[in-house]
Design an enzyme around this catalytic site. Structure first.
Site, PDB file in Angstrom:
ATOM      1  N   ASP A 137       0.261 -22.061  16.841  1.00  0.00           N
ATOM      2  CA  ASP A 137      -0.617 -23.260  17.018  1.00  0.00           C
ATOM      3  C   ASP A 137      -0.655 -23.565  18.367  1.00  0.00           C
ATOM      4  O   ASP A 137      -0.302 -22.881  19.588  1.00  0.00           O
ATOM      5  CB  ASP A 137      -0.199 -24.316  15.972  1.00  0.00           C
ATOM      6  CG  ASP A 137      -1.223 -25.054  15.202  1.00  0.00           C
ATOM      7  OD1 ASP A 137      -1.983 -25.695  16.177  1.00  0.00           O
ATOM      8  OD2 ASP A 137      -1.502 -25.149  14.406  1.00  0.00           O
ATOM      9  N   HIS A 156      -2.674 -21.794  20.546  1.00  0.00           N
ATOM     10  CA  HIS A 156      -4.012 -22.078  20.487  1.00  0.00           C
ATOM     11  C   HIS A 156      -4.033 -22.882  21.812  1.00  0.00           C
ATOM     12  O   HIS A 156      -5.207 -23.865  21.847  1.00  0.00           O
ATOM     13  CB  HIS A 156      -3.942 -22.961  19.354  1.00  0.00           C
ATOM     14  CG  HIS A 156      -4.045 -22.451  18.043  1.00  0.00           C
ATOM     15  ND1 HIS A 156      -4.273 -23.109  16.853  1.00  0.00           N
ATOM     16  CD2 HIS A 156      -4.051 -21.097  17.784  1.00  0.00           C
ATOM     17  CE1 HIS A 156      -4.443 -21.969  15.762  1.00  0.00           C
ATOM     18  NE2 HIS A 156      -4.221 -20.906  16.237  1.00  0.00           N
TER      19      HIS A 156
END
Length: 392
Positions: free
Chosen positions: A218, A241
């Site tokens: 993430d 991310h």
């Protein structure tokens, strides 16, 4: 001119400080409290007792964790300590139970609440999260999972040289804290591990994150509401991310994000590079005074992005208009390659357009071709060379 007496004075002063600091430190070895470094024996109570002893001390204290593997369940180290200088020096590895359900229902694995002057130095934290990730991927009835290391309502915190592996959820969370320094942290989790943000900061001020490597599933670093005076420098990110402000706008009454500097970063194969994201719903939140400086993108899907219609997987999207006001954001000296044609994407609120957006010396390409930029509801300027051609 340096004199013999000034040198002597300096030497005596340093020697005095050394004697004072060394003599005033009390050391607690977790083995003395019954901990076993065999990776099998539950050492949770031993760590709790070591913390209690350090917390009662009126002196500077060190809790020492020797080499070995120490099995720990969910544990909260709570404040109101007499000592305002507690160092946890870890030469070993802390491991969670292999059964993810033991931690899965807890919010945190290792949490510090209401502490002041705590330093964590060295060591590895292995949360064994892969079994829980597999459970979630299979769509089974799984617990949410626990954050590996959290600090809540705490001041004067130092995290130095810590490695976090395979967290069930977020690796490190700083929530409601002041004066925090995170250095030389290594975060590692699989690229498809869900919600394993590397470092998350919210409702905190005067936080510094430096010289760290983050590989996760993430956001490498996520910045939540109420963050003020955040400095991020010399970070390598990927997989992951990217570095994200948000998501914001979850609540109508929400604190803003202000005075954030992100510089000397390298993104490799990440989903995003430098991102600001908010949900498309009413909110009085805001983002103001952000500096993204000196970033290198290597095959990043979306190197520069503001997304005020954030809705992952397009499920249960609010479908309204973001009330989060974004202003005074600068991107300077950003270079590298985009994995998609649109290297710069500003998708701002129709009600509150982004203002004061600046691009200076940006050079992003797509497959050795000219990349594209996309703008909706954004007002700003460019300075120097900017590629792709700006839509501002």
């Amino acid at each position: 001119m340096v004199t013999f007496f000034s040198l002597l004075y300096t030497f005596l002063f340093v020697f005095f400080v050394y004697l004072h600091s060394s003599s005033a430190t009390t050391n607690y070895n977790v083995l003395s409290f019954g901990a076993k470094g065999d990776g099998v024996t539950d050492s949770t109570q031993a760590f709790i007792n070591a913390w209690a002893a350090a917390c009662r001390s009126t002196e500077s204290t060190t809790i020492y964790v020797p080499k070995g593997m120490y099995l720990l369940g969910s544990v909260a180290f709570k404040g109101d300590c007499k000592s305002s200088d507690i160092t946890i020096l870890i030469d070993g590895t802390l491991v969670s139970p292999l059964d993810y359900g033991v931690l899965g229902e807890a919010d945190n694995w290792l949490s510090f609440e209401g502490v002041n002057g705590v330093s964590i130095v060295g060591g590895t934290l292995d949360a064994n999260g892969s079994a829980l990730w597999s459970c979630k991927a299979a769509g089974s009835n799984c617990p949410n999972g626990a954050t590996t290391l959290s600090f809540t309502n705490s001041n004067n915190i130092r995290i130095n040289g810590v490695s976090s592996l395979n967290s069930q959820m977020f690796h490190i969370v700083i929530n409601g804290c002041q004066d925090v320094c995170i250095k030389k942290v290594n975060v590692t989790a699989a690229s498809d591990s869900p919600n394993t943000d590397g470092i998350h900061v919210q409702f905190s001020q005067n936080v510094m994150i430096m010289n760290s490597s983050i590989k996760t599933g993430d956001d490498c670093i996520s910045i939540g509401p109420g963050t003020k005076n955040l400095w991020i420098e010399s970070i390598t990110c990927g997989p992951g991310h990217g570095i994200s402000i948000g998501s914001l706008g979850k609540e109508m009454d929400e604190q803003g994000v202000q005075n954030v500097t992100v510089q000397k970063t390298i993104f490799t194969g990440t989903q995003n590079g430098l991102r600001i994201k908010s949900w498309a719903r009413p909110s009085n939140g805001f983002v103001q005074g952000v500096r993204f400086i000196n970033a290198t993108m290597q095959n990043v899907q979306y190197p520069i992005v503001i997304d005020q219609n954030y809705c992952p997987h397009n499920l249960n999207c609010p479908g309204q208009v973001s009330g989060v006001k974004i202003s005074d954001v600068m991107y300077q000296d950003i270079r590298g390659t985009s994995a998609t044609a649109v290297a710069i994407k500003f998708d701002c609120s129709t009600k509150y357009p982004c203002t004061g957006i600046r691009l200076q010396n940006v050079n992003l390409t797509y497959l050795n071709q000219v990349a594209e930029s996309s703008c909706n509801n954004v007002i700003g300027k460019t300075f120097g060379l900017v590629k792709p051609n700006s839509c501002l």
